[in-house]
Design a protein around this motif. Structure first.
Motif, mmCIF file in Angstrom:
data_model
loop_
_atom_site.group_PDB
_atom_site.id
_atom_site.type_symbol
_atom_site.label_atom_id
_atom_site.label_comp_id
_atom_site.label_asym_id
_atom_site.label_seq_id
_atom_site.Cartn_x
_atom_site.Cartn_y
_atom_site.Cartn_z
ATOM 1 N N TYR A 432 0.854 -1.190 0.000
ATOM 2 C CA TYR A 432 0.000 0.000 0.000
ATOM 3 C C TYR A 432 0.894 1.244 0.000
ATOM 4 N N ALA A 433 0.716 2.108 -1.032
ATOM 5 C CA ALA A 433 1.451 3.378 -1.128
ATOM 6 C C ALA A 433 0.702 4.422 -0.312
ATOM 7 N N SER A 434 1.161 4.647 0.921
ATOM 8 C CA SER A 434 0.442 5.525 1.836
ATOM 9 C C SER A 434 1.156 6.867 1.970
ATOM 10 N N TYR A 435 0.497 7.791 2.685
ATOM 11 C CA TYR A 435 1.078 9.113 2.910
ATOM 12 C C TYR A 435 2.339 9.033 3.781
ATOM 13 N N TYR A 436 2.403 7.979 4.631
ATOM 14 C CA TYR A 436 3.553 7.846 5.527
ATOM 15 C C TYR A 436 3.942 6.378 5.592
ATOM 16 N N LYS A 437 5.075 6.063 5.054
ATOM 17 C CA LYS A 437 5.638 4.715 5.020
ATOM 18 C C LYS A 437 4.934 3.813 4.004
ATOM 19 N N LEU A 438 5.691 2.857 3.592
ATOM 20 C CA LEU A 438 5.161 1.770 2.779
ATOM 21 C C LEU A 438 4.466 0.782 3.710
ATOM 22 N N ARG A 439 3.352 0.187 3.270
ATOM 23 C CA ARG A 439 2.597 -0.731 4.115
ATOM 24 C C ARG A 439 2.296 -2.011 3.346
ATOM 25 N N VAL A 450 5.841 -1.062 6.928
ATOM 26 C CA VAL A 450 7.122 -1.559 6.442
ATOM 27 C C VAL A 450 8.197 -0.586 6.918
ATOM 28 N N ASP A 451 9.148 -1.107 7.677
ATOM 29 C CA ASP A 451 10.201 -0.258 8.209
ATOM 30 C C ASP A 451 11.294 -0.022 7.168
ATOM 31 N N GLY A 452 12.039 1.030 7.391
ATOM 32 C CA GLY A 452 13.182 1.306 6.529
ATOM 33 C C GLY A 452 13.028 2.541 5.667
ATOM 34 N N LEU A 453 11.798 3.131 5.585
ATOM 35 C CA LEU A 453 11.590 4.350 4.798
ATOM 36 C C LEU A 453 10.427 5.116 5.411
ATOM 37 N N ASP A 454 10.732 6.217 6.039
ATOM 38 C CA ASP A 454 9.695 7.024 6.691
ATOM 39 C C ASP A 454 9.253 8.173 5.786
ATOM 40 N N GLU A 455 8.879 7.836 4.557
ATOM 41 C CA GLU A 455 8.448 8.859 3.600
ATOM 42 C C GLU A 455 7.182 8.387 2.892
ATOM 43 N N SER A 456 6.576 9.344 2.194
ATOM 44 C CA SER A 456 5.372 9.039 1.427
ATOM 45 C C SER A 456 5.731 8.243 0.176
ATOM 46 N N GLU A 471 8.052 5.103 -5.993
ATOM 47 C CA GLU A 471 8.050 6.485 -6.507
ATOM 48 C C GLU A 471 7.546 7.433 -5.422
ATOM 49 N N HIS A 472 8.346 8.438 -5.164
ATOM 50 C CA HIS A 472 7.932 9.459 -4.205
ATOM 51 C C HIS A 472 6.974 10.429 -4.902
ATOM 52 N N PRO A 473 5.978 10.990 -4.198
ATOM 53 C CA PRO A 473 5.031 11.907 -4.865
ATOM 54 C C PRO A 473 5.675 13.157 -5.438
ATOM 55 N N SER A 474 6.809 13.582 -4.860
ATOM 56 C CA SER A 474 7.339 14.887 -5.250
ATOM 57 C C SER A 474 8.784 14.869 -5.694
ATOM 58 N N LYS A 475 9.484 13.755 -5.571
ATOM 59 C CA LYS A 475 10.891 13.782 -5.965
ATOM 60 C C LYS A 475 11.240 12.519 -6.742
ATOM 61 N N GLY A 476 12.336 11.826 -6.355
ATOM 62 C CA GLY A 476 12.844 10.737 -7.162
ATOM 63 C C GLY A 476 12.210 9.394 -6.868
ATOM 64 N N ASP A 485 10.426 -11.582 4.772
ATOM 65 C CA ASP A 485 8.993 -11.506 5.092
ATOM 66 C C ASP A 485 8.329 -10.287 4.457
ATOM 67 N N GLY A 486 9.131 -9.440 3.756
ATOM 68 C CA GLY A 486 8.571 -8.291 3.054
ATOM 69 C C GLY A 486 8.165 -7.153 3.940
ATOM 70 N N ARG A 487 8.513 -7.143 5.220
ATOM 71 C CA ARG A 487 8.085 -6.100 6.134
ATOM 72 C C ARG A 487 9.183 -5.111 6.475
ATOM 73 N N ARG A 488 10.325 -5.237 5.854
ATOM 74 C CA ARG A 488 11.418 -4.337 6.181
ATOM 75 C C ARG A 488 12.263 -4.092 4.934
ATOM 76 N N ILE A 489 12.648 -2.837 4.768
ATOM 77 C CA ILE A 489 13.546 -2.462 3.674
ATOM 78 C C ILE A 489 14.963 -2.579 4.196
ATOM 79 N N GLU A 490 15.715 -3.502 3.632
ATOM 80 C CA GLU A 490 17.076 -3.728 4.108
ATOM 81 C C GLU A 490 18.079 -2.802 3.420
ATOM 82 N N GLU A 491 17.885 -2.534 2.139
ATOM 83 C CA GLU A 491 18.756 -1.619 1.391
ATOM 84 C C GLU A 491 17.880 -0.709 0.529
ATOM 85 N N ARG A 492 18.346 0.487 0.357
ATOM 86 C CA ARG A 492 17.623 1.402 -0.529
ATOM 87 C C ARG A 492 18.597 2.352 -1.198
ATOM 88 N N THR A 493 18.263 2.723 -2.420
ATOM 89 C CA THR A 493 19.069 3.674 -3.199
ATOM 90 C C THR A 493 18.129 4.683 -3.836
#
Length: 949
Positions: A432-439, A450-456, A471-476, A485-493
């Protein structure tokens, strides 16, 4: 023309081609207010000429629209134009109150009016309005309620008959007309023949006559008695249901379109579209899209769109194959973000909530009031997601499951943009692409953070390398590696968004060929899993090299996408690797879509819904057509002007030679398809420039102060998809200025030769003067030298003469003295013995006193100095004797009396007497000096020869 109209026209008419068969899709509508065309509210008639130029009869005059701008032409004696009939682009016929005539286009492209009203008017002509104009092989018919006039292009005459009539209607090659309060008549060769069974129309008004669905049939439309079919023998009712509506709203006009459908305009209910079988297809009124419900006239243009002349303004109806328009004037549901089909209804997600309408109503036309809100889902709704037969609504307040009975089950209280089921390895998960965090949404409907990214998060995709892309609503865009288990972001770029990787700040996600692609700033990128970096997608960049303002790429089928740009819609076919094919789509508007949130909802395999601010469009992905390529524009006029403001217009149908004193030219041009939106022009002048100008929509091109030579003006028209027509060309010549002609050059040669000749004369004169001056100087020097020599000689001769005369005088004086002494001695002491001696001495003295020989010597010296003296004296004074001449010579030598006497062997007394006689012979007065006179007499009479000497 206001920008709003042009932009609306630009977005809705991009290369429209109409269907060739009847269709139920509703047309798009562009409404034009009086402020758009700058004339009166009411329009009575509308027509298009063979060049695509539109004409409308307005309360203020004749309106003309060439696709770029409106022009108003007022009648000289009347204002209202009630009927219009173009013969060609250059000749237009109009009728009004007590007036009818023709408009002819001049060289400037403007229309000039000529009245055709006869000088001798029929008494029934007064108070007549000319409502109908028809062009026939015999001429032009002008019809009022009191008569019909025929113009055979030479003269105008009134046809026979005194019947008070209503409207003249064309029926193929013949005409029908209704008598006021009576039956219908067929007009044949200026006579009227009553139509059988037409008395039934005596209580109504026959206003429409159209070809029927079958050969030989006619559809007769009345104002208050509905529609009738005529088979050549009798009249029968046609389409009772439609007739009932037309009776209620009062039918006023109608046409049969090239698509095979019928359009009927009414005075109170707007427009009705019906099929060939009389079935109602669409209703247009102020309740949905039409500007005004009073339709005065209808006309179909070359693009098979329809212009409607209204009681207040004009409307353009756009018929595009594969596009069903559902945009409304009174749309209250709000801006549309997504749509889907659910339980026989069409659901719309808007910023006001979720709205539903029975899908079956879309086929016959719906009103804005037919869209009803779904209870409990008011407020911003973003999207619908159908997963495992369950419909989820992503809302500003969270995720809600909408059950088949339209009951609601809340799944999350965090607002968001939508759900996405992706496959990471062997497992499928729903995020779920939510206003705060991935779910993460479990199969049981439980939502987890989903932990690891506290953004929309706005959009979610996954690739075959088990990367989750966010995809972020306003940037990259983030590329993430998930836990098992798909509940945590281990790496991000992060790519873009100011990450310093050289990518655009705002990036959009799309999935093509099983791979993830990125888009931003009209460029495309893809992830290279081997190098673990983002690189340019050269295939897509090459396909989109001429496309600008790319806003969204939305999939609708395997390897097929809708491409939304700022100017139009394209279809993209891309296999994700080597082949990308881009096709423009006709008739899909983009100005109605929500900027930054453009969305196309896929309803089924062939139907997509384009979301907009005030409605939507249903588009068949298989039926939507490619717009026709642009055709060369129409060159309207050529104006040439000079520095002093003088100007001339030229006929473009003939060769043009422009005088050099008017070497600033202006071309005016227009599109040939009339109201085609988004067209741009580019031009160039071969012979002066080789590159095209920047594209514009001005419709004019100016070139100032062209030098002499041969030129060819070229202008091409381009559409919103970057396609350009073949150029329209016009060659012309700027003549050589008078000062550069052959005669002028011949004159220049003669003038130059004359100038050189004059210069040569001046130079020669200068050098001659200089030479003469030198000669004169030399002569002066020589003369001065000669003068000095002559002076010296004269002085020498004077000295010689003086010396000689002095010698002679002295000698003579001595001799005479001796003689006197001898004579005195002889007298005093002489004797005979001395007498012989005295005689010898006297003889000897006398021999020595030879005055002639002395005088001869004197004359020789005298004439050497005064050669012409004696001649002058003899010429002027012929009475002079030799003694007088000798005396004058002595006087000229300035000898005194005594010296003269001695020289001439005379006594002083004798000399005095001689002087006296000489004065008398010379005619001198007592005041004149004899010596002075004789000194200057030869100089007064000397000639050039004497001067030279």
């Amino acid at each position: 023309m206001p920008i709003k109209f042009l932009y609306s026209l630009f977005c809705l008419l991009t290369g429209v081609l109409s269907a060739m068969s009847s269709r139920a899709a509703g047309p798009g509508v562009i409404n034009l207010l009086p402020s758009d065309y700058r004339a009166a509210n009411k329009n009575w008639a509308v027509a298009e000429d063979d060049a695509g130029t539109l004409y409308a009869g307005n309360d203020k005059g004749l309106l003309e629209f060439d696709g770029l701008q409106w022009r108003l032409y007022e009648l000289p004696r009347a204002s209202i134009v009630r009927s219009v009939a173009p013969l060609s682009h250059d000749v237009i016929f109009t009728g009004g109150f007590e007036e009818f005539g023709r408009w002819d286009r001049d060289a400037s492209g403007a229309l000039r009016y000529t009245s055709l009203v006869p000088a001798q008017r029929n008494p029934r002509f007064s108070d007549s309005d000319f409502w109908k104009i028809y062009i026939t092989p015999q001429g032009v018919l002008f019809q009022s309620f009191h008569g019909i006039y025929l113009y055979d292009y030479e003269r105008v005459r009134r046809l026979t008959g005194e019947m008070n009539m209503l409207f003249l209607l064309r029926a193929g090659d013949e005409f029908w007309v209704q008598e006021m309060g009576g039956p219908l008549y067929r007009m044949r060769q200026e006579s009227f023949e009553r139509l059988p069974d037409s008395e039934r129309f005596s209580t109504t008004t026959v206003r429409v006559l159209l070809p029927g669905p079958h050969e030989g049939e006619w559809i007769v439309g009345t104002g208050t008695d509905g529609l009738w079919r005529y088979d050549g023998e009798r009249f029968t009712p046609w389409s009772p249901a439609l007739s009932e509506r037309l009776r209620r709203d009062e039918l006023n006009c109608g046409i049969r379109t090239s698509r095979g459908t019928y359009l009927f305009g009414t005075l109170f209910g707007g427009l009705y579209e019906a099929g060939a079988d009389g079935r109602l297809l669409a209703v247009l009124s102020t309740e949905n899209r039409l500007l005004n419900n009073s339709v005065m006239a209808l006309a179909e243009d070359a693009q098979q769109n329809v212009w409607a002349a209204l009681d207040r303004g004009l409307s353009l109806l756009l018929f595009c194959e594969g596009v069903d328009y559902h945009t409304y004037n009174k749309w209250a549901a709000g801006s549309l973000y997504d749509a889907c089909r659910w339980q026989g209804k069409l659901l719309l997600a808007t910023n006001q909530g979720v709205f539903a309408v029975d899908e079956s109503r879309l086929a016959t036309g719906v009103d804005p009031s037919d869209f009803r809100p779904v209870a409990g889902l008011s407020g911003q709704a973003w999207s619908f997601d159908l997963l495992d037969g369950r419909l989820y609504v992503s809302h500003n307040t969270g995720v809600t499951e909408l059950r088949p009975d339209f009951s609601l089950v809340r799944r999350s209280d965090m607002g968001g943009y939508g759900l996405r089921r992706v496959k990471l390895g062997e497992k499928s998960r729903t995020y779920y692409a939510s206003y705060y965090k991935l779910r993460l949404l479990d199969d049981d409907g439980t939502m987890h953070e989903v932990d690891g990214l506290d953004e929309s998060v706005y959009r979610i995709e996954a690739d075959y390398m088990r990367n989750l892309w966010l995809e972020h609503p306003s940037k990259g865009v983030y590329r993430c590696r998930m836990s098992d288990d798909g509940r945590r972001i281990e790496e991000r770029t992060l790519y873009g968004g100011g990450a310093g990787d050289g990518l655009p700040y705002k990036l959009h996600l799309l999935r093509v060929g099983g791979r993830v692609a990125l888009m931003g700033d009209d460029r495309f990128f893809r992830y290279n899993e081997y190098t673990d970096c983002i690189e340019a997608d050269t295939v897509l960049d090459a396909a989109f090299r001429t496309v600008e303002d790319i806003r969204r790429v939305i999939p609708y089928a395997d390897e097929r996408f809708w491409v939304i740009t700022g100017s139009g819609v394209w279809k993209l076919r891309y296999d994700g690797r080597r082949s990308a094919e881009l096709t423009p789509c006709a008739g899909i508007p983009v100005d109605n879509m929500i900027y930054g949130y453009e969305q196309v909802a896929r309803l089924d395999d062939s139907t997509c819904l384009f979301c907009g601010d005030n409605g939507f469009e249903l588009v068949s992905s298989q039926a939507v057509e490619i717009p026709p390529p642009p055709i060369p524009p129409l060159l309207e006029s050529l104006r040439a002007s000079g520095r002093r403001g003088d100007e001339a217009w030229y006929d473009l149908s003939a060769a043009v030679e422009i005088p050099h004193q008017r070497n600033s030219v202006t071309f005016r041009y227009a599109p040939r398809r009339g109201a085609v939106p988004g067209l741009r022009f580019r031009h160039r002048l071969t012979g002066m420039e080789s590159t095209w100008s920047e594209s514009d929509r001005t419709g004019t091109a100016d070139y100032a102060r062209l030098p002499q030579g041969r030129y060819t003006f070229e202008v091409a028209v381009g559409d919103v998809f970057g396609r350009w027509s073949e150029p329209a060309r016009f060659p012309f010549v700027v003549l050589t200025p008078w000062y550069a002609t052959g005669w002028a050059y011949a004159g220049y040669v003669l003038l130059l030769a004359f100038t050189f000749y004059c210069l040569w004369l001046l130079v020669m004169r200068f050098y001659r003067r200089r030479y003469l001056r030198r000669l004169r100087l030399q002569e002066i020097v020589a003369l001065r030298r000669a003068n000095r020599e002559l002076t010296r000689q004269i002085e020498t001769r004077d000295a010689e003469i003086v010396a000689q005369s002095s010698t002679l005088i002295g000698r003579n004086e001595i001799i005479l003295r001796l003689r006197d002494m001898v004579n005195e001695f002889q007298q005093k002491q002489g004797s005979r013995t001395t007498a012989p001696l005295w005689q010898k001495v006297n003889a000897y003295v006398s021999s020595k006193l030879d005055t002639e020989s002395d005088w001869t010597l004197f004359l020789i010296k005298f004439e050497q100095k005064h050669s012409s003296y004696f001649r002058i004296m003899k010429e002027r004074f012929p009475d002079l004797t030799t003694s007088d001449l000798r005396l004058s010579a002595c006087l000229k030598m300035n000898l005194c009396t005594k010296e003269i006497a001695s020289l001439m062997s005379l006594s002083v007394r004798a000399v005095e007497n001689g002087r006296y006689r000489l004065r008398k012979k010379l005619g001198l007065t007592s005041a004149q000096n004899l010596n002075e006179f004789l000194l200057h007499i030869d100089s007064q009479e000397s000639g050039p020869e004497d001067d030279e000497k």
